[in-house]
Design a protein around this motif. Structure first.
Motif, PDB file in Angstrom:
ATOM      1  N   UNK A 148     -21.573  10.508 -57.454  1.00 60.36           N
ATOM      2  CA  UNK A 148     -20.249   9.888 -57.350  1.00 60.36           C
ATOM      3  C   UNK A 148     -19.918   9.560 -55.904  1.00 60.36           C
ATOM      4  N   UNK A 149     -20.193  10.479 -55.015  1.00 58.43           N
ATOM      5  CA  UNK A 149     -19.946  10.225 -53.586  1.00 58.43           C
ATOM      6  C   UNK A 149     -20.762   9.028 -53.108  1.00 58.43           C
ATOM      7  N   UNK A 150     -22.023   8.975 -53.522  1.00 62.59           N
ATOM      8  CA  UNK A 150     -22.886   7.854 -53.140  1.00 62.59           C
ATOM      9  C   UNK A 150     -22.365   6.533 -53.703  1.00 62.59           C
ATOM     10  N   UNK A 151     -21.812   6.584 -54.909  1.00 62.50           N
ATOM     11  CA  UNK A 151     -21.232   5.392 -55.540  1.00 62.50           C
ATOM     12  C   UNK A 151     -20.108   4.826 -54.672  1.00 62.50           C
ATOM     13  N   UNK A 152     -19.245   5.696 -54.172  1.00 62.65           N
ATOM     14  CA  UNK A 152     -18.130   5.242 -53.345  1.00 62.65           C
ATOM     15  C   UNK A 152     -18.624   4.633 -52.034  1.00 62.65           C
ATOM     16  N   UNK A 153     -19.618   5.275 -51.425  1.00 62.01           N
ATOM     17  CA  UNK A 153     -20.169   4.712 -50.191  1.00 62.01           C
ATOM     18  C   UNK A 153     -20.774   3.328 -50.459  1.00 62.01           C
ATOM     19  N   UNK A 154     -21.525   3.201 -51.543  1.00 64.26           N
ATOM     20  CA  UNK A 154     -22.143   1.910 -51.861  1.00 64.26           C
ATOM     21  C   UNK A 154     -21.086   0.840 -52.134  1.00 64.26           C
ATOM     22  N   UNK A 155     -20.024   1.242 -52.828  1.00 61.07           N
ATOM     23  CA  UNK A 155     -18.949   0.297 -53.123  1.00 61.07           C
ATOM     24  C   UNK A 155     -18.319  -0.204 -51.830  1.00 61.07           C
ATOM     25  N   UNK A 156     -18.113   0.700 -50.896  1.00 59.26           N
ATOM     26  CA  UNK A 156     -17.535   0.316 -49.610  1.00 59.26           C
ATOM     27  C   UNK A 156     -18.519  -0.510 -48.771  1.00 59.26           C
ATOM     28  N   UNK A 157     -19.822  -0.248 -48.942  1.00 59.30           N
ATOM     29  CA  UNK A 157     -20.826  -1.087 -48.276  1.00 59.30           C
ATOM     30  C   UNK A 157     -20.659  -2.540 -48.705  1.00 59.30           C
ATOM     31  N   UNK A 159     -18.007  -3.952 -50.349  1.00 61.53           N
ATOM     32  CA  UNK A 159     -16.661  -4.524 -50.327  1.00 61.53           C
ATOM     33  C   UNK A 159     -15.903  -4.018 -49.095  1.00 61.53           C
ATOM     34  N   UNK A 160     -15.950  -4.747 -48.002  1.00 62.89           N
ATOM     35  CA  UNK A 160     -15.319  -4.293 -46.760  1.00 62.89           C
ATOM     36  C   UNK A 160     -13.852  -3.883 -46.912  1.00 62.89           C
ATOM     37  N   UNK A 161     -13.104  -4.557 -47.788  1.00 67.50           N
ATOM     38  CA  UNK A 161     -11.691  -4.207 -47.950  1.00 67.50           C
ATOM     39  C   UNK A 161     -11.493  -2.808 -48.514  1.00 67.50           C
ATOM     40  N   UNK A 162     -12.541  -2.261 -49.157  1.00 66.91           N
ATOM     41  CA  UNK A 162     -12.437  -0.926 -49.749  1.00 66.91           C
ATOM     42  C   UNK A 162     -12.840   0.181 -48.777  1.00 66.91           C
ATOM     43  N   UNK A 163     -13.312  -0.184 -47.607  1.00 72.05           N
ATOM     44  CA  UNK A 163     -13.810   0.835 -46.679  1.00 72.05           C
ATOM     45  C   UNK A 163     -12.729   1.799 -46.215  1.00 72.05           C
ATOM     46  N   UNK A 164     -11.496   1.345 -46.215  1.00 68.91           N
ATOM     47  CA  UNK A 164     -10.403   2.225 -45.786  1.00 68.91           C
ATOM     48  C   UNK A 164     -10.190   3.382 -46.757  1.00 68.91           C
ATOM     49  N   UNK A 165     -10.727   3.275 -47.973  1.00 67.61           N
ATOM     50  CA  UNK A 165     -10.612   4.366 -48.941  1.00 67.61           C
ATOM     51  C   UNK A 165     -11.720   5.406 -48.747  1.00 67.61           C
ATOM     52  N   UNK A 166     -12.789   5.023 -48.061  1.00 63.31           N
ATOM     53  CA  UNK A 166     -13.922   5.927 -47.832  1.00 63.31           C
ATOM     54  C   UNK A 166     -13.962   6.464 -46.407  1.00 63.31           C
ATOM     55  N   UNK A 167     -13.288   5.786 -45.502  1.00 66.01           N
ATOM     56  CA  UNK A 167     -13.280   6.193 -44.095  1.00 66.01           C
ATOM     57  C   UNK A 167     -11.881   6.051 -43.521  1.00 66.01           C
ATOM     58  N   UNK A 168     -11.379   7.110 -42.929  1.00 61.46           N
ATOM     59  CA  UNK A 168     -10.071   7.060 -42.286  1.00 61.46           C
ATOM     60  C   UNK A 168     -10.132   6.207 -41.026  1.00 61.46           C
ATOM     61  N   UNK A 169      -8.970   5.880 -40.513  1.00 61.52           N
ATOM     62  CA  UNK A 169      -8.906   5.076 -39.278  1.00 61.52           C
ATOM     63  C   UNK A 169      -9.578   5.772 -38.110  1.00 61.52           C
ATOM     64  N   UNK A 170      -9.542   7.124 -38.115  1.00 59.88           N
ATOM     65  CA  UNK A 170     -10.175   7.857 -37.015  1.00 59.88           C
ATOM     66  C   UNK A 170     -11.669   8.074 -37.262  1.00 59.88           C
ATOM     67  N   UNK A 171     -12.188   7.516 -38.358  1.00 57.55           N
ATOM     68  CA  UNK A 171     -13.612   7.620 -38.654  1.00 57.55           C
ATOM     69  C   UNK A 171     -13.984   8.752 -39.589  1.00 57.55           C
ATOM     70  N   UNK A 172     -13.043   9.649 -39.865  1.00 54.81           N
ATOM     71  CA  UNK A 172     -13.318  10.780 -40.753  1.00 54.81           C
ATOM     72  C   UNK A 172     -13.412  10.371 -42.215  1.00 54.81           C
ATOM     73  N   UNK A 173     -13.635  11.353 -43.065  1.00 58.12           N
ATOM     74  CA  UNK A 173     -13.793  11.102 -44.498  1.00 58.12           C
ATOM     75  C   UNK A 173     -12.492  10.583 -45.102  1.00 58.12           C
ATOM     76  N   UNK A 174     -12.604   9.496 -45.854  1.00 61.02           N
ATOM     77  CA  UNK A 174     -11.453   8.934 -46.522  1.00 61.02           C
ATOM     78  C   UNK A 174     -11.207   9.587 -47.870  1.00 61.02           C
ATOM     79  N   UNK A 199     -21.413   5.865 -42.229  1.00 58.09           N
ATOM     80  CA  UNK A 199     -20.507   4.692 -42.167  1.00 58.09           C
ATOM     81  C   UNK A 199     -20.581   3.964 -40.824  1.00 58.09           C
ATOM     82  N   UNK A 200     -21.519   4.355 -39.978  1.00 58.23           N
ATOM     83  CA  UNK A 200     -21.582   3.798 -38.615  1.00 58.23           C
ATOM     84  C   UNK A 200     -21.771   2.295 -38.603  1.00 58.23           C
TER      85      UNK A 200
END
Length: 203
Positions: A148-157, A159-174, A199-200
């Motif tokens: 499930x975690x991998x699914x979210x990372x792939x989804x954010x890979x 769909x750039x607009x979804x990256x804010x749900x997987x990564x916080x503004x400070x770079x931490x876990x979303x 997420x680098x």
């Protein structure tokens, strides 16, 4: 294991109040219940003959909890899965619909218990899940959570607009990643460094 109502109440608490994020395909949402779901169920809470954002705003915690239990747990037959899988599959079903089941079905296939990847829980999926749980009772819930975690990372890979749900503004876990890891044993959680490395490449 917590009761289904306790699990549903925890989902409602995680989802939070009313939001209408233009980057969220679900549109207007409250406690995790989307306007599309309310329209499908005919929940005209304001009694004006239509289901719109006013009805979403009027949704109560108790009604949201009941919706999840009846339409996201019992309806798709998550209650027929092995108990150790139910909380995470239920939580993801609220978040991602039938993709939660497809993820499980693919995992079962990887474990040597193939079943159709159709997003529906029927006798074949139930049997495969029971066999997999019997083979790896101490690991299957973690395995699903990691998938499930991998699914979210792939989804954010993808769909750039979804990256804010997987990564916080400070770079931490979303929120998505924390949500997945809530159902994974701590020893399998990614460190902050591992998350940031994953997420680098995101802009």
């Amino acid at each position: 294991m917590a009761s289904v109502r306790e699990i549903a109440e925890a989902i409602v608490a995680r989802e939070g109040g009313y939001v209408n994020d233009p980057d969220d395909p679900g549109g207007a949402t409250k406690y995790g219940v989307t306007i599309a779901t309310m329209r499908r169920l005919g929940l005209d809470l304001t009694g004006d003959g239509k289901v719109d954002t006013a009805d979403v705003k009027a949704l109560s915690r108790d009604t949201a909890t009941d919706i999840f239990i009846h339409h996201y747990f019992k309806g798709p037959h998550i209650d027929a899965l092995p108990e150790m899988l139910q909380p995470s599959v239920f939580d993801m079903y609220v978040n991602a619909g039938a993709n939660a089941v497809k993820l499980l079905q693919r995992l079962l296939g990887k474990m040597g218990f193939p079943c159709s990847v159709d997003g529906a829980i029927g006798p074949q999926t139930i049997g495969a899940a029971q066999a997999a749980a019997a083979k790896a009772p101490d690991h299957i819930a973690d395995a699903y959570g990691i998938e499930r975690r991998n699914y979210y990372y792939r989804l954010a890979d993808q769909r750039p607009k979804s990256r804010k749900y997987a990564r916080r503004r400070d770079g931490g876990k979303g929120g998505w990643i924390k949500r997945a890891e809530a159902f994974i044993s701590p020893k399998y959680h990614l460190t902050e460094a591992e998350h940031r490395a994953r997420v680098a490449k995101w802009v």
